[in-house]
Design an enzyme around this catalytic site. Structure first.
Site, PDB file in Angstrom:
ATOM      1  N   GLU A 154      17.148   5.862 -44.902  1.00 40.18           N
ATOM      2  CA  GLU A 154      17.681   4.505 -44.829  1.00 40.18           C
ATOM      3  C   GLU A 154      18.604   4.406 -43.625  1.00 40.18           C
ATOM      4  O   GLU A 154      19.311   5.362 -43.308  1.00 40.18           O
ATOM      5  CB  GLU A 154      18.467   4.166 -46.098  1.00 40.18           C
ATOM      6  CG  GLU A 154      17.599   4.107 -47.333  1.00 40.18           C
ATOM      7  CD  GLU A 154      18.418   3.743 -48.565  1.00 40.18           C
ATOM      8  OE1 GLU A 154      18.451   2.557 -48.909  1.00 40.18           O
ATOM      9  OE2 GLU A 154      19.035   4.645 -49.154  1.00 40.18           O
ATOM     10  N   HIS A 187      12.592   1.555 -59.823  1.00 38.03           N
ATOM     11  CA  HIS A 187      11.854   0.505 -59.106  1.00 38.03           C
ATOM     12  C   HIS A 187      10.857   1.083 -58.104  1.00 38.03           C
ATOM     13  O   HIS A 187       9.952   0.384 -57.660  1.00 38.03           O
ATOM     14  CB  HIS A 187      12.811  -0.512 -58.475  1.00 38.03           C
ATOM     15  CG  HIS A 187      13.445  -0.079 -57.193  1.00 38.03           C
ATOM     16  ND1 HIS A 187      14.516   0.780 -57.150  1.00 38.03           N
ATOM     17  CD2 HIS A 187      13.155  -0.371 -55.910  1.00 38.03           C
ATOM     18  CE1 HIS A 187      14.867   0.970 -55.890  1.00 38.03           C
ATOM     19  NE2 HIS A 187      14.049   0.298 -55.112  1.00 38.03           N
ATOM     20  N   HIS A 210      14.035   8.481 -57.718  1.00 36.09           N
ATOM     21  CA  HIS A 210      12.976   7.986 -56.830  1.00 36.09           C
ATOM     22  C   HIS A 210      12.156   9.114 -56.185  1.00 36.09           C
ATOM     23  O   HIS A 210      10.937   9.094 -56.200  1.00 36.09           O
ATOM     24  CB  HIS A 210      13.560   7.105 -55.722  1.00 36.09           C
ATOM     25  CG  HIS A 210      14.408   5.976 -56.226  1.00 36.09           C
ATOM     26  ND1 HIS A 210      14.145   5.308 -57.392  1.00 36.09           N
ATOM     27  CD2 HIS A 210      15.525   5.381 -55.718  1.00 36.09           C
ATOM     28  CE1 HIS A 210      15.051   4.350 -57.575  1.00 36.09           C
ATOM     29  NE2 HIS A 210      15.901   4.381 -56.573  1.00 36.09           N
TER      30      HIS A 210
END
Ligand code: BG6
Length: 480
Positions: free
Chosen positions: A214, A176, A238
Site C-alpha cells: 500500500e 473483505h 487477508h
C-alpha cells in the site's frame, strides 16, 4: 452481466453512522439497488447510539453518499427511492434502549440479517440482545467485521459469545479480500482450467510470492493501527486467505464447507516460522511525509507497518516450495499480486550463455485486475538463438470490456449473506487456526532482536526483506 435478484430482506446495520458504513456498506448497497439485485421492498435499518430519527439519518446519508458514491447518486430518482427504504433506530448495544422498537420494525417472513459494523467488544452484547428481544431467530444471519480478535484467546471468546446465541451456519465473519473479484478468480483459474493443476506443486513451482503493498500510511487511524500492526491487520487474515487459495487442494465442490475444509487444512499445515524468516519494518519520515511514529502518535512505538515472512506449507504438495509473504504501508505503490514462480528449465539446449528464465504466473489483484504469464521466446531477428522473456498479458478490463464492471467486495459479500452462501466467509475454526499460527510469530516480536527496521517511504521496504530472499538465491518482484 447477469444479475440474479436476492429474496426480500430486512438488513440491520449496527454502527450505521460509522466510517465503514458510510464508505462501503451504504454505497455498496445502493450500487446493488441500481443493478436491480435488491427487491424494491427490501429494507435497511441503520442502528447506532446517535440520537436521531430516520429522516435525520437519511439526511446524513445524503451527505456521506455525496462523498463516497458521487457518481451513483446522480440518478436522483433511484437514490430517493433507495433512501425511502431506509429507517434508523437509536439503540444502546449493551442496554435496553431501542431493542423493542427494532423488534417491532422487523417484518415477519423475510430474511433478517444483522451486520455488526462495530468493535468486537460489543459483538456478544448485541448477539444476546438480538435473541432476547426476539429480533433474531434460527433463520437470521449475523455478520461480523474484522478484527476478529487480536490473538487465539480473544478469538475463542468472540466465537463463544456468538455461538451462545447463533449457530455456525448463521455467522458470517467478513474478510473483505474474499469478496474481491480476482481472489475468486484465483479459484476459477486453478480449478476451471486443466492447464495449471498438474503443475501446481513443489515439483514444478520454485516458490510463491504474495505481495500486498500500500502506498498510504496510517495517518488518521494510527490509534487503532498501533495496537494491531501489519501482522494482525493484514497477514493473519487477508494474506492468509490468499495463501490458502493458492495452496489448497481442490474441494470436491464449490460449496461453503467443502472450500473451508480445504483452507483449514492448509492453515494447519503451516510450519512454525523461525525468527530468521521474519522481517519487521516501520516507515520513517521522508518524501515530504511524516513518519509512522508521528502518524501513530506514539514516540516509542515498536509496532510494524511492514512485515515479510518466509512460510513453509508442510504437506505432500508443497514440501520444499516456500511461500514468501510481504505487506506494508507507505511503500512504492499500491500493488497486490500473487506470483507463482515456476522452476527453471532443467537444461538449456541453446548453450550455457543462454540462461533460460523461469516461467511465472502473476495474478494481479490491485489496482488493475488481470493475469500475466511470463514466457520465454526467441529474440526476434537474425544472428542465432537468443532468448528473451515476454509477458502474455491479460488485463480483465481490456479482455472483458463492459463486463469488467465488478461489484466491490462488500457489495458481493452482503448479497451472499442474503442468499445464505457462506463460501466467502471465514468459519470459526479457520479463524482460530489462523490465530494459532499468527500468535507464534507475534510472540517473537517481543524479543528485542525483532524490533522493526526503519524503511524509507515510497521504497520497497526494509533492506532485511531483500536479504530474506537473497539468502535463498531469490529476489522479490518489483513493486510497481
Ligand atoms: C483493511 C486493513 O482490512 O484492509 C487496512 O485494516 C488496509 O489497514 C485495507 O488498508 C486494505 O484493503 P484494500 O481492499 O484497500 O486492499
Amino acid at each position: 452481466m447477469q444479475i440474479i435478484p436476492v429474496d426480500d430482506f430486512d438488513l440491520v446495520i449496527f454502527g450505521a453512522t460509522g466510517d465503514l458504513a458510510s464508505r462501503k456498506i451504504f454505497p455498496g448497497l445502493f450500487r446493488r439497488w441500481l443493478a436491480g439485485q435488491m427487491p424494491s421492498t427490501s429494507r435497511i435499518i441503520g442502528a447506532a447510539r446517535t440520537d436521531i430519527d430516520s429522516a435525520e439519518f437519511r439526511t446524513s446519508l445524503r451527505e456521506t453518499m455525496a462523498k463516497f458514491a458521487t457518481k451513483e447518486i446522480e440518478d436522483t430518482e433511484a437514490f430517493e427511492a433507495f433512501l425511502a427504504n431506509i429507517d434508523y433506530i437509536s439503540i444502546d448495544a449493551t442496554g435496553d434502549k431501542g431493542w423493542k422498537p427494532l423488534a417491532e420494525l422487523l417484518r415477519p417472513n423475510v430474511i433478517r440479517a444483522f451486520y455488526l459494523s462495530v468493535g468486537p467488544s460489543i459483538f456478544g452484547a448485541i448477539a444476546e440482545n438480538l435473541v432476547q428481544h426476539k429480533c433474531a431467530d434460527r433463520n437470521s444471519r449475523i455478520v461480523v467485521e474484522k478484527p476478529f480478535g487480536r490473538d487465539l484467546e480473544s478469538a475463542q471468546i468472540l466465537n463463544a459469545e456468538l455461538r451462545a446465541h447463533f449457530k455456525e451456519d448463521q455467522i458470517y465473519r467478513i474478510d473483505h479480500y474474499l469478496g474481491k473479484e480476482t481472489v475468486q478468480n484465483l479459484m476459477a483459474i486453478r480449478f476451471a482450467n486443466a492447464l495449471f493443476e498438474p503443475l501446481w506443486n513443489a515439483q514444478h513451482i520454485d516458490h510463491v510470492q504474495i505481495t500486498v503493498a500500500e502506498d498510504i500510511g496510517v495517518a488518521g487511524r494510527g490509534g487503532y493501527y498501533d495496537k494491531s500492526g501489519a501482522m494482525r491487520d493484514m497477514v493473519q487474515n487477508h494474506l492468509m486467505q490468499l495463501l490458502c487459495l493458492v495452496a489448497m487442494e481442490p474441494p470436491s465442490q464449490f460449496e461453503a464447507d467443502a472450500v473451508r475444509d480445504e483452507k483449514l487444512k492448509v492453515i494447519r499445515s503451516l510450519a512454525t516460522v523461525p525468527r530468521r524468516d521474519i522481517v519487521r519494518g516501520q516507515y520513517r519520515a521522508g518524501a515530504g511525509e511524516e513518519s509512522y511514529i508521528t502518524h501513530s502518535e506514539n514516540p516509542s512505538s515498536s509496532t510494524e507497518s511492514y512485515v515479510a515472512l518466509r512460510v513453509e506449507v508442510e504437506n505432500w504438495r508443497w514440501a520444499g516450495t516456500p511461500f514468501y509473504l510481504r505487506t506494508g504501508k507507505r511503500l512504492r505503490a499500491r500493488a497486490t499480486e500473487i506470483a507463482v514462480m515456476f522452476k527453471e528449465p532443467p537444461h538449456s539446449i541453446f548453450g550455457k550463455e543462454n540462461k533460460l528464465p523461469a516461467n511465472a504466473l502473476i495474478i494481479h489483484l490491485q489496482p488493475d485486475e488481470g493475469i500475466t504469464l511470463n514466457m520465454t521466446i526467441k529474440e526476434p531477428g537474425p544472428g542465432g538463438m537468443r532468448m528473451m522473456e515476454v509477458p502474455l498479458d491479460m488485463t480483465f478490463a481490456e479482455a472483458l470490456g463492459d463486463a469488467a464492471d465488478f461489484p466491490d467486495a462488500y457489495e458481493r459479500l452482503i448479497m451472499d449473506v442474503i442468499r445464505g452462501n457462506q463460501t466467502l466467509f471465514m468459519r470459526g475454526d479457520e479463524v482460530e487456526a489462523a490465530w494459532t499460527w499468527a500468535d507464534q510469530i507475534i510472540e517473537k516480536f517481543s524479543e528485542n532482536a525483532l524490533k522493526p527496521s526503519q524503511y524509507d517511504p515510497l521504497s520497497s521496504g526494509p533492506e532485511e526483506s531483500l536479504a530474506l530472499m537473497h539468502r535463498d538465491g531469490r529476489r522479490w518482484r518489483d513493486i510497481e
